[in-house]
Design a protein around this motif. Structure first.
Motif, PDB file in Angstrom:
ATOM      1  N   HIS A  29       0.863  -1.183   0.000  1.00 28.34           N
ATOM      2  CA  HIS A  29       0.000   0.000   0.000  1.00 28.34           C
ATOM      3  C   HIS A  29       0.899   1.232   0.000  1.00 28.34           C
ATOM      4  CE1 HIS A  29      -3.875  -1.935   1.847  1.00 28.34           C
ATOM      5  NE2 HIS A  29      -3.373  -2.634   0.845  1.00 28.34           N
ATOM      6  N   ALA A  32       0.562   8.903  -2.528  1.00 29.49           N
ATOM      7  CA  ALA A  32       0.742   9.522  -3.842  1.00 29.49           C
ATOM      8  C   ALA A  32       2.176   9.437  -4.331  1.00 29.49           C
ATOM      9  CB  ALA A  32       0.289  10.986  -3.789  1.00 29.49           C
ATOM     10  N   THR A  52      -4.882  -1.165  -7.783  1.00 31.03           N
ATOM     11  CA  THR A  52      -5.455   0.177  -7.888  1.00 31.03           C
ATOM     12  C   THR A  52      -4.345   1.183  -8.140  1.00 31.03           C
ATOM     13  OG1 THR A  52      -5.267   0.643  -5.510  1.00 31.03           O
ATOM     14  CG2 THR A  52      -7.301  -0.411  -6.262  1.00 31.03           C
ATOM     15  N   GLY A  53      -4.715   2.322  -8.726  1.00 28.15           N
ATOM     16  CA  GLY A  53      -3.756   3.391  -8.933  1.00 28.15           C
ATOM     17  C   GLY A  53      -2.949   3.242 -10.213  1.00 28.15           C
ATOM     18  N   THR A  54      -1.885   4.032 -10.299  1.00 25.04           N
ATOM     19  CA  THR A  54      -0.973   3.993 -11.439  1.00 25.04           C
ATOM     20  C   THR A  54       0.461   3.981 -10.925  1.00 25.04           C
ATOM     21  OG1 THR A  54      -0.932   6.415 -11.621  1.00 25.04           O
ATOM     22  CG2 THR A  54      -2.572   5.233 -12.954  1.00 25.04           C
ATOM     23  N   SER A  68      -1.108   0.591 -15.077  1.00 26.01           N
ATOM     24  CA  SER A  68      -2.397   1.061 -14.565  1.00 26.01           C
ATOM     25  C   SER A  68      -3.132  -0.122 -13.946  1.00 26.01           C
ATOM     26  CB  SER A  68      -3.226   1.696 -15.681  1.00 26.01           C
ATOM     27  OG  SER A  68      -3.437   0.775 -16.732  1.00 26.01           O
ATOM     28  N   SER A  85       6.199   6.134  -8.374  1.00 26.44           N
ATOM     29  CA  SER A  85       5.131   7.048  -8.792  1.00 26.44           C
ATOM     30  C   SER A  85       5.646   8.083  -9.777  1.00 26.44           C
ATOM     31  CB  SER A  85       4.539   7.758  -7.573  1.00 26.44           C
ATOM     32  OG  SER A  85       5.566   8.436  -6.854  1.00 26.44           O
ATOM     33  N   GLN A 117      -3.331   5.221  -2.262  1.00 27.57           N
ATOM     34  CA  GLN A 117      -3.717   5.566  -3.620  1.00 27.57           C
ATOM     35  C   GLN A 117      -3.217   4.534  -4.618  1.00 27.57           C
ATOM     36  OE1 GLN A 117      -3.127   9.654  -4.791  1.00 27.57           O
ATOM     37  NE2 GLN A 117      -3.277  10.401  -2.685  1.00 27.57           N
ATOM     38  N   MET A 118      -2.340   3.650  -4.150  1.00 27.33           N
ATOM     39  CA  MET A 118      -1.808   2.602  -5.003  1.00 27.33           C
ATOM     40  C   MET A 118      -1.688   1.321  -4.193  1.00 27.33           C
ATOM     41  SD  MET A 118       0.951   0.591  -5.945  1.00 27.33           S
ATOM     42  CE  MET A 118       2.240   1.300  -4.923  1.00 27.33           C
TER      43      MET A 118
END
Length: 314
Positions: A29, A32, A52-54, A68, A85, A117-118
């Motif tokens: 986890h 950003a 999830t996220g990029t 992605s 990121s 966010q990821m």
């Protein structure tokens, strides 16, 4: 006879011989901003699934791949890489991150106190193709798939199940994860071959060539038989001279050399992982004596069979 059948049978032989061992999973986890470095691990493979996220993945040779949600990445040669990121962010070695154990083989890495966010699911494992281990160096450094694409629709529920198993920590999760990983890797390898393997090797072209694949399949199904070039040519439906020339051109070695190296790759797997006795391995592979097998093994592998069984099998 269906001309595609021999190649299909050989694909089954390839996938049935594939083994993943020593698997270690991480559920990661991050917020950003994040960056993780994965060191080179020869003999192993890396697998990542972005839930999830990029993110971006940078390979050792400098190739940058955007990821992605729904993307899965397989690095069959265990090459070094980074996942981050942004290229400007500092990266930390994943092996030194603080973790929380979820089971013997699964741990959680949390790099943000906020809502992540990821989220990605990562695995590192020994990657063994048995008698077809020589295929691994011919694979690309990175194999990426979109699990939401039409070609790989079967993967999405499997990858989702893997994430759920890692997250919930239910009884027996390690065994379930290992079996699901087997399926995912098999589907990825199959898809790579189906797509022409990027035209990256004559060896894989031969797997897709019906006549040669019959001989290769016969060798893999009966590695202990004392094959002759004429017998292998008959399996292919070719004359001895045409078969020998085509085999050499496409595989890169003579048929009987390939047969000998195949026996030793299988022998190494049996000794190292299946813990079979040297005498039993020699007998199964058609050697008249343990001494004759030991000489052949050391000549091709570089160490005595006892070393593989005693040291590598620990």
């Amino acid at each position: 006879m269906d001309p595609i059948a021999p190649s299909s049978d050989l694909m089954n032989e390839l996938l049935l011989g594939m083994r993943l061992r020593g698997i270690q999973y991480r559920r990661i986890h991050a917020g950003a901003s994040f960056g993780f470095a994965f060191e080179e691990k020869p003999g192993c493979a890396y697998f990542h699934f972005l839930a999830t996220g990029t993110a971006a993945l940078l390979t050792e040779n400098g190739a940058l791949q955007t990821l992605s949600a729904g993307n899965a990445v397989f690095l069959p040669q265990g090459s070094a890489h980074q996942i981050f990121s942004d290229p400007q962010v500092s990266v930390q070695d994943i092996d030194y991150c603080d973790v929380m154990a979820l089971s013997d083989t699964v741990c959680a890495v949390a790099c943000s106190s906020d809502t992540p966010q990821m989220i990605f699911f990562s695995g590192c494992m020994e990657f063994d193709l048995g008698g077809l281990q020589g295929l691994v160096p011919l694979m690309p450094e990175l194999m990426m798939i979109d699990a939401t694409s039409q070609r790989y629709l079967e993967l999405m529920p499997i990858l989702t199940a893997m994430e759920q198993e890692a997250r919930t920590g239910r009884m027996g999760d390690a065994g379930i994860l290992a079996r699901l990983a087997d399926v995912v890797m098999a589907v990825i390898v199959r898809g790579w071959v189906e797509c022409g393997c990027g035209n990256s090797s004559a060896f894989v072209t031969a797997l897709r060539e019906p006549k040669l694949s019959r001989a290769i399949l016969a060798l893999h199904r009966h590695p202990g038989r004392d094959w002759t070039v004429a017998e292998l040519a008959a399996e292919s439906g070719l004359s001895r001279s045409v078969f020998a020339r085509r085999f050499q051109e496409m595989i890169g070695v003579a048929p009987l050399r390939y047969a000998g190296e195949l026996r030793m790759r299988i022998a190494r797997t049996w000794l190292t992982y299946d813990r079979m006795s040297i005498e039993n391995v020699a007998d199964k592979l058609g050697y008249t004596s343990q001494a004759a097998f030991s000489r052949a093994y050391k000549r091709i592998v570089g160490v005595p069979p006892g070393y593989s069984r005693r040291v590598l099998g620990k």
